[in-house]
Design a protein around this motif. Sequence first.
Motif, PDB file in Angstrom:
ATOM      1  N   UNK A  59       0.803  -1.220   0.000  1.00 18.42           N
ATOM      2  CA  UNK A  59       0.000   0.000   0.000  1.00 18.42           C
ATOM      3  C   UNK A  59       0.833   1.266   0.000  1.00 18.42           C
ATOM      4  N   UNK A  60       2.099   1.134   0.349  1.00 19.48           N
ATOM      5  CA  UNK A  60       2.914   2.337   0.546  1.00 19.48           C
ATOM      6  C   UNK A  60       3.502   2.851  -0.754  1.00 19.48           C
ATOM      7  N   UNK A  61       3.511   4.159  -0.912  1.00 14.92           N
ATOM      8  CA  UNK A  61       4.187   4.708  -2.086  1.00 14.92           C
ATOM      9  C   UNK A  61       5.696   4.647  -1.863  1.00 14.92           C
ATOM     10  N   UNK A  62       6.455   5.057  -2.844  1.00 15.44           N
ATOM     11  CA  UNK A  62       7.908   5.031  -2.699  1.00 15.44           C
ATOM     12  C   UNK A  62       8.421   6.227  -1.922  1.00 15.44           C
ATOM     13  N   UNK A 100      14.995   7.560   6.940  1.00 20.25           N
ATOM     14  CA  UNK A 100      14.240   6.558   7.690  1.00 20.25           C
ATOM     15  C   UNK A 100      14.961   6.237   8.991  1.00 20.25           C
ATOM     16  N   UNK A 101      14.198   6.127  10.056  1.00 20.26           N
ATOM     17  CA  UNK A 101      14.763   5.725  11.344  1.00 20.26           C
ATOM     18  C   UNK A 101      14.359   4.302  11.671  1.00 20.26           C
ATOM     19  N   UNK A 142       7.731  -0.604   5.482  1.00 19.94           N
ATOM     20  CA  UNK A 142       7.646  -0.960   4.066  1.00 19.94           C
ATOM     21  C   UNK A 142       8.985  -0.867   3.344  1.00 19.94           C
ATOM     22  N   UNK A 143       9.835   0.059   3.757  1.00 21.09           N
ATOM     23  CA  UNK A 143      11.111   0.219   3.047  1.00 21.09           C
ATOM     24  C   UNK A 143      11.988  -1.021   3.186  1.00 21.09           C
ATOM     25  N   UNK A 184      21.442   4.954  -3.395  1.00 24.55           N
ATOM     26  CA  UNK A 184      20.035   5.140  -3.752  1.00 24.55           C
ATOM     27  C   UNK A 184      19.173   5.047  -2.493  1.00 24.55           C
ATOM     28  N   UNK A 185      17.907   5.439  -2.633  1.00 29.35           N
ATOM     29  CA  UNK A 185      16.946   5.315  -1.542  1.00 29.35           C
ATOM     30  C   UNK A 185      16.491   3.871  -1.457  1.00 29.35           C
TER      31      UNK A 185
END
Length: 524
Positions: A353-356, A362-363, A373-374, A445-446
Motif C-alpha cells: 500500500x505504501x508509495x515510494x 528513515x529511522x 515498508x522500506x 540510492x533510496x
Amino acid sequence: MSFELRDRDLLGRIGRITVKGKTLETPAFMPVVNPLIETILPNRLRKEFGCDILITNSYIIRNHFQDVPDLELHKLLDFDGVVMTDSGAYQILVYGEVEVTQPEIIDWQKKIGSDISVILDIPTGWDVPRETVEYTVEETLKRAEAALPLIEDTPNLWVGPIQGGKHLDLVAKSAKKIGEMPFDVHALGSPTEVMERYMYPVLVDMAMTAKLNAPIERPIHLFGAGHPNIFAMSVAMGYDLFDSAAYALFAKDERYLTNRGTYLFKDLQYLPCGCPICRNRSPEDLRDMPQHERQRLIAEHNLHVTMAEMQTVKQAIYEGSLWDLVETRAKGHAEMTSALKTLSKYSKYLEEGSPGFKGKGIFYYDYHSLAKPEVIRYQRKLVENYRKPANKDTRILLTTPNRKPYSRNQGFKKLKKELKEYSDRVEYCFIAAPYGLIPENLAETYPTSQYQIAEPLDYETIQHTVGNIIEYLEKHPAKTIIAYKDTPLDQELIKQLDGKYPAVLINEIDNDAKEAILKQLTTI
Ligand SMILES: [Zn+2]
C-alpha cells in the motif's frame, strides 16, 4: 458517490468523500451525538472542534421525533456537516431486538436526510458461540441483499457492515460477500468489546482480515473506535472512518484521554495538553467546579485530543512516517505493543500500500521497525529484480563502513583502487542492518543511503538481517568472499553460513584487509 485518494502511507490514505454536495476529508473521526443528551452542542462541533462529520442514531430519533412533520436531521441537530446515521443495530446488540423493520428504518434514514446510512444488520457481539456468529454473518448478508432494491437510486451513501467477531474465516467470508454487493462504504462491526478489553492483537487480526477481503477502493469504517491511541494503527490498516462516544462516556467517569493513554482526572497533577480547555486551567480550577461543569469540560478536552490525533495521523501519512507514529503510540499500552507485533505479520500488505520515496530519511528504532515498508520492499526487490553486473563472477561482502553512503567511504574507495586489477570480476556488497546486503551500485540510492539505525542491534534485527543475506546468496549463487569485522551482526552471519564461503576477519577496511582479501581472491 466519489471517494478520491489524495495521499497514502502503509494501507492508510488521505481521501475525499463527496456526498450530497458535501466533501469530507478522511481519515475522519465522528463523535457520537445523542440528540437527547447533547454533551457538546452539535453547532459547536465544526467550528470549535473541527468535526466535519458526526454520527447519530436514526432509531432513537425515530422513537422520539417520528411525529414531527418534515423532520430534517441537519436542522434537528443544527449541524451543517456530514451526518451519518446508525440503524438501531447497536440496540439489537444491547437489547436483543428493536421495534422496527429494516424497510422502515431504511425509509426513515432516507426521509430525514441522512448522508451516510446503515442497513439493519445483526451485530456479532462478543463471547457468543460460533453458531451464533455464523447466524449474524448469514443474517446480515441476507438483510444486505434485501436492502439493495430499497437503497438504489438514493443520494445517501449506504454502509454494508462486516460481521464475524474474532472468527477470522467468518470475517473474511462476510467481507468478501458484502463487498460483492454495490455498497458505498463498509464497516467492521463489534470491535468495541475487543477494544474495551484491550484485546488489540485480536482487533488487528479482525481489522486486517476485513480490510483485505473488502473492496479496497471503498471507504471502510471501524465501528466504535474512539480512543485516540488506536487511530494511528487503525489508519495504517486502511480504515478511513471512526466513531465513538468515548469522549463523552469517559468524561462522565472523569477519565481524561491522551494519545498515550487514559488518566483518571483525580490522579492528574498537571494538565498535559494544549487544547483550549487545558491551556489556561489547572487541575484545581476544574476540581473547584460543579461536577457537571467539570465533566462537560473534560468531554470537550477529550474531543479536542481525539481530533488533534487525527490531524497528527494525517500529517504522518503526508510525510510518509505513519509507521513511526504507529510504533510511538504502541508504546502507550502493553497490549498495543503486542498488537504491533501482530500487525508486523501483515507487513507485506502494508508495503504494497505504501508509495515510494517521500523525501524523508528513515529511522530504525528496534525490531518493531523491521515491518517498515522500506525494509520489506528493499529485500523483495533485491531478491526478485537485482542482478549483479554480468561480467562480475565474484562477490565480496564487506562490513559496513561508518558513514553513508558506504560506497563513498575513503577506506572503501582505496581498497577498490588497490584491487583494481580485479575490478572487472568483483562486485562489492555491504553487510547492513536491517536491509541485509547492499550492493555497491545501490548504496547511493533510496532507502539505503538515507537511514539511521539505533545501535547496538537487537537480537531480532540481527536475525532478520542475516536471514535476508542468506536468502539473497542462496537465490543468486556466485563465488563469495566475506571480509568481516567482529560485530555481533557479522559474527552471527559467519556462524549461520558455517564455512560455506571463505571469510577473513578484518579490523578496518585498510591495507591488512586488502592483503587478506587478495589472498582469497587468488585462490577462489
Ligand atoms: Zn486538553
